[in-house]
Design a protein around this motif. Structure first.
Motif, short mmCIF file in Angstrom:
data_model
loop_
_atom_site.label_atom_id
_atom_site.label_comp_id
_atom_site.label_asym_id
_atom_site.label_seq_id
_atom_site.Cartn_x
_atom_site.Cartn_y
_atom_site.Cartn_z
N HIS A 3 0.84 -1.21 0.00
CA HIS A 3 0.00 0.00 0.00
C HIS A 3 0.87 1.25 0.00
O HIS A 3 0.59 2.20 -0.72
CB HIS A 3 -0.93 0.02 1.22
CG HIS A 3 -2.14 -0.83 1.07
ND1 HIS A 3 -3.23 -0.47 0.32
CD2 HIS A 3 -2.41 -2.06 1.58
CE1 HIS A 3 -4.14 -1.42 0.37
NE2 HIS A 3 -3.66 -2.41 1.13
N THR A 34 -1.55 3.04 -2.75
CA THR A 34 -2.91 2.53 -2.89
C THR A 34 -3.63 2.71 -1.56
O THR A 34 -3.10 2.33 -0.51
CB THR A 34 -2.89 1.04 -3.28
OG1 THR A 34 -2.15 0.88 -4.49
CG2 THR A 34 -4.30 0.50 -3.49
N THR A 91 -6.84 2.28 1.30
CA THR A 91 -7.22 1.08 2.04
C THR A 91 -8.73 0.89 2.19
O THR A 91 -9.17 0.05 2.98
CB THR A 91 -6.59 1.11 3.45
OG1 THR A 91 -7.00 2.31 4.11
CG2 THR A 91 -5.08 1.02 3.37
N GLU A 106 -8.69 -2.34 -1.58
CA GLU A 106 -8.14 -3.66 -1.25
C GLU A 106 -8.34 -4.62 -2.43
O GLU A 106 -7.45 -5.39 -2.76
CB GLU A 106 -8.77 -4.23 0.02
CG GLU A 106 -8.40 -3.49 1.28
CD GLU A 106 -6.92 -3.59 1.65
OE1 GLU A 106 -6.20 -4.46 1.13
OE2 GLU A 106 -6.48 -2.76 2.47
N MET A 111 -5.92 -3.58 -5.02
CA MET A 111 -4.57 -4.05 -4.69
C MET A 111 -4.37 -5.49 -5.18
O MET A 111 -3.31 -5.84 -5.69
CB MET A 111 -4.32 -3.96 -3.19
CG MET A 111 -2.97 -4.53 -2.76
SD MET A 111 -1.54 -3.70 -3.49
CE MET A 111 -1.53 -2.21 -2.52
#
Length: 158
Positions: A69, A74, A76, A81, A84
């Motif tokens: 992250h 990126t 959360t 997520e 990701m």
């Protein structure tokens, strides 16, 4: 309702994932304060700030995911997520957990498909990093790690 369901799956599966798939991996054994003792421009410090600012607890054996992250910037939220996981798939990672999260997340949040496809392409464009144990890089400058990541060179160069 979707969010509660995804958070239930994510929170429950993360612990199970660590127990089953990471059973031979050693936890880093560091606290948020340990990370914050690294120099301010380092990956370790950035990770400490990530935990502190988000109010997150460190999940033993899953520290690398949080590094992902930080280095890829990126967020959360639950859709992040899922994104990701797409990014990691684009980067070459293959795991049952990743495929399950992608399948379930895409089904539950189809409105983010463009974001997910962007994340997949982003992962493809980056140096391969999904397999690296980033504990060895905590003292390195974050900007240096990101530079290698985005230049698509190998991490052995830093």
């Amino acid at each position: 309702m979707r969010l509660k369901f995804m958070l239930f799956l994510y929170n429950g599966s993360s612990k199970l994932y660590a127990q089953v798939f990471k059973r031979n991996k050693k936890a880093w054994g560091l606290s948020v304060n340990d990370f914050l003792r690294y120099s301010e421009n380092s990956l370790g410090y950035a990770l400490g700030e990530f935990y502190r600012s988000k109010g997150f607890d460190i999940m033993p054996k899953l520290e690398n995911h949080d590094v992902f992250h930080v280095i890829t910037q990126t967020n959360t939220e639950i859709e992040d997520e899922v994104a990701m996981q797409y990014l990691l798939m684009g980067n070459g990672k293959r795991s049952l957990y990743m495929y399950a999260m992608i399948t379930i997340g895409t089904f539950i949040y189809p409105e983010f498909i463009r974001y997910y496809m962007f994340s997949y392409q982003k992962g493809k464009s980056l140096s391969t990093f999904h397999h690296i144990e980033f504990k060895d890089y905590l003292a390195r400058p974050l900007i240096e790690i990101q530079h290698v990541l985005y230049r698509k060179t190998t991490f052995q160069t830093i």
